[in-house]
Design a protein around this motif. Structure first.
Motif, PDB file in Angstrom:
ATOM      1  N   GLN A  93      94.547 -41.777 -59.720  1.00 48.83           N
ATOM      2  CA  GLN A  93      94.220 -42.831 -58.771  1.00 48.83           C
ATOM      3  C   GLN A  93      94.214 -42.201 -57.287  1.00 48.83           C
ATOM      4  O   GLN A  93      93.835 -42.783 -56.521  1.00 48.83           O
ATOM      5  CB  GLN A  93      95.422 -43.899 -58.893  1.00 48.83           C
ATOM      6  N   LEU A  94      94.688 -41.046 -56.952  1.00 53.36           N
ATOM      7  CA  LEU A  94      94.764 -40.410 -55.636  1.00 53.36           C
ATOM      8  C   LEU A  94      93.427 -40.367 -55.139  1.00 53.36           C
ATOM      9  O   LEU A  94      92.530 -39.689 -55.721  1.00 53.36           O
ATOM     10  CB  LEU A  94      95.625 -39.224 -55.694  1.00 53.36           C
ATOM     11  N   PRO A  95      93.106 -40.908 -53.875  1.00 56.14           N
ATOM     12  CA  PRO A  95      91.948 -40.785 -53.257  1.00 56.14           C
ATOM     13  C   PRO A  95      91.739 -39.474 -52.579  1.00 56.14           C
ATOM     14  O   PRO A  95      92.479 -38.987 -51.825  1.00 56.14           O
ATOM     15  CB  PRO A  95      91.958 -42.071 -52.254  1.00 56.14           C
ATOM     16  N   LEU A  96      90.758 -38.790 -53.154  1.00 51.19           N
ATOM     17  CA  LEU A  96      90.385 -37.448 -52.602  1.00 51.19           C
ATOM     18  C   LEU A  96      89.181 -37.206 -51.930  1.00 51.19           C
ATOM     19  O   LEU A  96      88.237 -37.914 -52.676  1.00 51.19           O
ATOM     20  CB  LEU A  96      90.787 -36.179 -53.846  1.00 51.19           C
ATOM     21  N   GLY A 143      87.194 -51.319 -42.487  1.00 49.25           N
ATOM     22  CA  GLY A 143      86.375 -49.819 -42.748  1.00 49.25           C
ATOM     23  C   GLY A 143      87.187 -48.661 -43.331  1.00 49.25           C
ATOM     24  O   GLY A 143      86.922 -47.664 -42.977  1.00 49.25           O
ATOM     25  N   VAL A 144      88.334 -48.882 -43.760  1.00 49.19           N
ATOM     26  CA  VAL A 144      89.240 -47.906 -44.275  1.00 49.19           C
ATOM     27  C   VAL A 144      89.574 -48.429 -45.615  1.00 49.19           C
ATOM     28  O   VAL A 144      90.143 -49.392 -46.157  1.00 49.19           O
ATOM     29  CB  VAL A 144      90.782 -48.073 -43.756  1.00 49.19           C
ATOM     30  N   PRO A 145      89.260 -47.498 -46.587  1.00 45.53           N
ATOM     31  CA  PRO A 145      89.490 -47.414 -48.072  1.00 45.53           C
ATOM     32  C   PRO A 145      91.106 -47.745 -48.331  1.00 45.53           C
ATOM     33  O   PRO A 145      91.705 -46.826 -47.665  1.00 45.53           O
ATOM     34  CB  PRO A 145      88.976 -46.166 -48.791  1.00 45.53           C
ATOM     35  N   VAL A 146      91.304 -48.759 -49.178  1.00 42.27           N
ATOM     36  CA  VAL A 146      92.618 -48.829 -49.599  1.00 42.27           C
ATOM     37  C   VAL A 146      93.004 -48.888 -50.891  1.00 42.27           C
ATOM     38  O   VAL A 146      91.964 -49.483 -51.840  1.00 42.27           O
ATOM     39  CB  VAL A 146      93.104 -50.353 -49.166  1.00 42.27           C
ATOM     40  N   THR A 147      93.575 -47.887 -51.491  1.00 44.80           N
ATOM     41  CA  THR A 147      93.595 -47.643 -53.155  1.00 44.80           C
ATOM     42  C   THR A 147      94.989 -47.722 -53.575  1.00 44.80           C
ATOM     43  O   THR A 147      95.851 -46.992 -53.103  1.00 44.80           O
ATOM     44  CB  THR A 147      92.927 -45.999 -53.093  1.00 44.80           C
ATOM     45  N   PRO A 148      94.949 -48.263 -54.563  1.00 40.79           N
ATOM     46  CA  PRO A 148      96.406 -48.263 -55.415  1.00 40.79           C
ATOM     47  C   PRO A 148      96.552 -47.057 -56.138  1.00 40.79           C
ATOM     48  O   PRO A 148      95.629 -46.414 -56.516  1.00 40.79           O
ATOM     49  CB  PRO A 148      96.045 -49.553 -56.420  1.00 40.79           C
ATOM     50  N   ILE A 149      97.879 -46.608 -56.058  1.00 36.76           N
ATOM     51  CA  ILE A 149      98.120 -45.243 -56.695  1.00 36.76           C
ATOM     52  C   ILE A 149      99.360 -45.306 -57.469  1.00 36.76           C
ATOM     53  O   ILE A 149      99.707 -44.102 -57.964  1.00 36.76           O
ATOM     54  CB  ILE A 149      98.165 -44.029 -55.476  1.00 36.76           C
ATOM     55  N   ARG A 160     107.947 -40.251 -60.530  1.00 35.48           N
ATOM     56  CA  ARG A 160     107.548 -39.682 -61.684  1.00 35.48           C
ATOM     57  C   ARG A 160     106.018 -39.875 -61.405  1.00 35.48           C
ATOM     58  O   ARG A 160     105.364 -40.672 -61.126  1.00 35.48           O
ATOM     59  CB  ARG A 160     107.827 -40.337 -62.921  1.00 35.48           C
ATOM     60  N   ILE A 161     105.298 -38.657 -61.959  1.00 33.07           N
ATOM     61  CA  ILE A 161     103.907 -38.461 -61.838  1.00 33.07           C
ATOM     62  C   ILE A 161     103.251 -38.215 -63.076  1.00 33.07           C
ATOM     63  O   ILE A 161     103.729 -37.593 -63.990  1.00 33.07           O
ATOM     64  CB  ILE A 161     103.641 -37.240 -60.741  1.00 33.07           C
ATOM     65  N   TYR A 162     102.066 -39.036 -63.383  1.00 32.98           N
ATOM     66  CA  TYR A 162     101.336 -38.996 -64.559  1.00 32.98           C
ATOM     67  C   TYR A 162     100.211 -38.502 -64.467  1.00 32.98           C
ATOM     68  O   TYR A 162      99.273 -38.878 -63.302  1.00 32.98           O
ATOM     69  CB  TYR A 162     101.681 -40.558 -65.141  1.00 32.98           C
ATOM     70  N   ASP A 163      99.621 -37.761 -65.348  1.00 28.77           N
ATOM     71  CA  ASP A 163      98.118 -37.381 -65.547  1.00 28.77           C
ATOM     72  C   ASP A 163      97.190 -38.255 -65.900  1.00 28.77           C
ATOM     73  O   ASP A 163      97.745 -39.701 -66.280  1.00 28.77           O
ATOM     74  CB  ASP A 163      97.831 -36.168 -66.045  1.00 28.77           C
ATOM     75  N   ALA A 164      96.029 -38.195 -65.798  1.00 32.29           N
ATOM     76  CA  ALA A 164      94.901 -39.231 -66.615  1.00 32.29           C
ATOM     77  C   ALA A 164      95.161 -39.701 -67.879  1.00 32.29           C
ATOM     78  O   ALA A 164      95.001 -40.790 -68.166  1.00 32.29           O
ATOM     79  CB  ALA A 164      93.589 -38.635 -66.229  1.00 32.29           C
ATOM     80  N   ALA A 165      95.752 -38.685 -68.634  1.00 39.08           N
ATOM     81  CA  ALA A 165      95.939 -38.957 -69.984  1.00 39.08           C
ATOM     82  C   ALA A 165      97.435 -39.674 -70.279  1.00 39.08           C
ATOM     83  O   ALA A 165      97.589 -40.401 -71.520  1.00 39.08           O
ATOM     84  CB  ALA A 165      96.132 -37.847 -70.915  1.00 39.08           C
ATOM     85  N   GLY A 166      98.174 -39.980 -69.337  1.00 37.54           N
ATOM     86  CA  GLY A 166      99.157 -40.815 -69.322  1.00 37.54           C
ATOM     87  C   GLY A 166     100.776 -40.075 -69.581  1.00 37.54           C
ATOM     88  O   GLY A 166     101.633 -40.309 -69.674  1.00 37.54           O
ATOM     89  N   GLY A 167     100.221 -38.404 -69.249  1.00 31.62           N
ATOM     90  CA  GLY A 167     101.527 -37.474 -69.666  1.00 31.62           C
ATOM     91  C   GLY A 167     102.222 -37.365 -68.355  1.00 31.62           C
ATOM     92  O   GLY A 167     101.674 -37.280 -67.183  1.00 31.62           O
ATOM     93  N   GLU A 168     103.431 -37.210 -68.407  1.00 34.84           N
ATOM     94  CA  GLU A 168     104.390 -37.029 -67.287  1.00 34.84           C
ATOM     95  C   GLU A 168     103.989 -35.534 -66.596  1.00 34.84           C
ATOM     96  O   GLU A 168     104.193 -34.403 -67.559  1.00 34.84           O
ATOM     97  CB  GLU A 168     105.756 -37.259 -67.335  1.00 34.84           C
ATOM     98  N   VAL A 169     103.864 -35.206 -65.599  1.00 32.34           N
ATOM     99  CA  VAL A 169     103.657 -33.927 -64.853  1.00 32.34           C
ATOM    100  C   VAL A 169     105.017 -33.566 -64.088  1.00 32.34           C
ATOM    101  O   VAL A 169     105.481 -34.226 -63.573  1.00 32.34           O
ATOM    102  CB  VAL A 169     102.490 -34.237 -63.703  1.00 32.34           C
TER     103      VAL A 169
END
Length: 180
Positions: A93-96, A143-149, A160-169
């Motif tokens: 979800q991180l806006p890059l 004029g500024v994107p707002v993104t849920p992360i 806790r950080i999770y990847d796209a597959a739901g696995g903890e990083v």
């Protein structure tokens, strides 16, 4: 005024803009490379999100807010510590920016800059889940994107950080520290 200590368990985490651009430009400079115009501008002339910060505060929907000067993880700790909460971050979800994605495609080890790089001066804020659509619209109007992360958790077990597959990083680095 929106303070750092108003977050609640279950709140959604949001950021404005894109993450890691300034840190990526700095890394490129340190490697002897010249960053592209977009990255150089994000590093040398960051834009404080004053107008959208005011709009978010005036909405009455934001529980806590901080600017991202020490990196996402470092500044998220500033929101969690006073209220004893944890957080679940979704890497996908991180806006890059396109420039960031392109650079990381060539150097995958630099992906952590989105989590730990500072000086983006974007905003990190929390709100109730049912306010998400309103705040995304507010950002769009400004004029500024707002993104849920991610989301705040009641477990007080840190971030806790999770990847796209739901696995903890597994991730150790937290962000910039003025005292280290």
């Amino acid at each position: 005024m929106v303070r750092r200590d108003g977050s609640r368990a279950g709140d959604m985490l949001f950021v404005t803009g894109t993450l890691g651009d300034s840190a990526l430009a700095l890394r490129l400079l340190q490697e002897g490379e010249t960053p592209g115009v977009f990255l150089a501008e994000r590093h040398h002339n960051p834009t404080a999100r004053v107008a959208v910060a005011r709009a978010l505060a005036q909405s009455g929907l934001v529980h806590a807010m901080i600017d991202l000067s020490d990196g996402l993880l470092g500044d998220l700790h500033h929101l969690l510590t006073p209220v004893g909460l944890g957080a679940r971050l979704e890497m996908a979800q991180l806006p890059l920016s396109a420039a960031f994605r392109e650079a990381v495609a060539r150097r995958p080890g630099w992906a952590d800059l989105a989590l730990t790089g500072g000086e983006d001066y974007e905003l990190l804020f929390t709100t109730a889940a049912d306010a998400s659509a309103s705040l995304i619209s507010l950002g769009h109007a400004a004029g500024v994107p707002v993104t849920p992360i991610g989301q705040l958790t009641a477990d007080n077990q840190g971030i806790r950080i999770y990847d796209a597959a739901g696995g903890e990083v597994a991730f150790q680095k937290q962000g910039f520290s003025h005292f280290s």
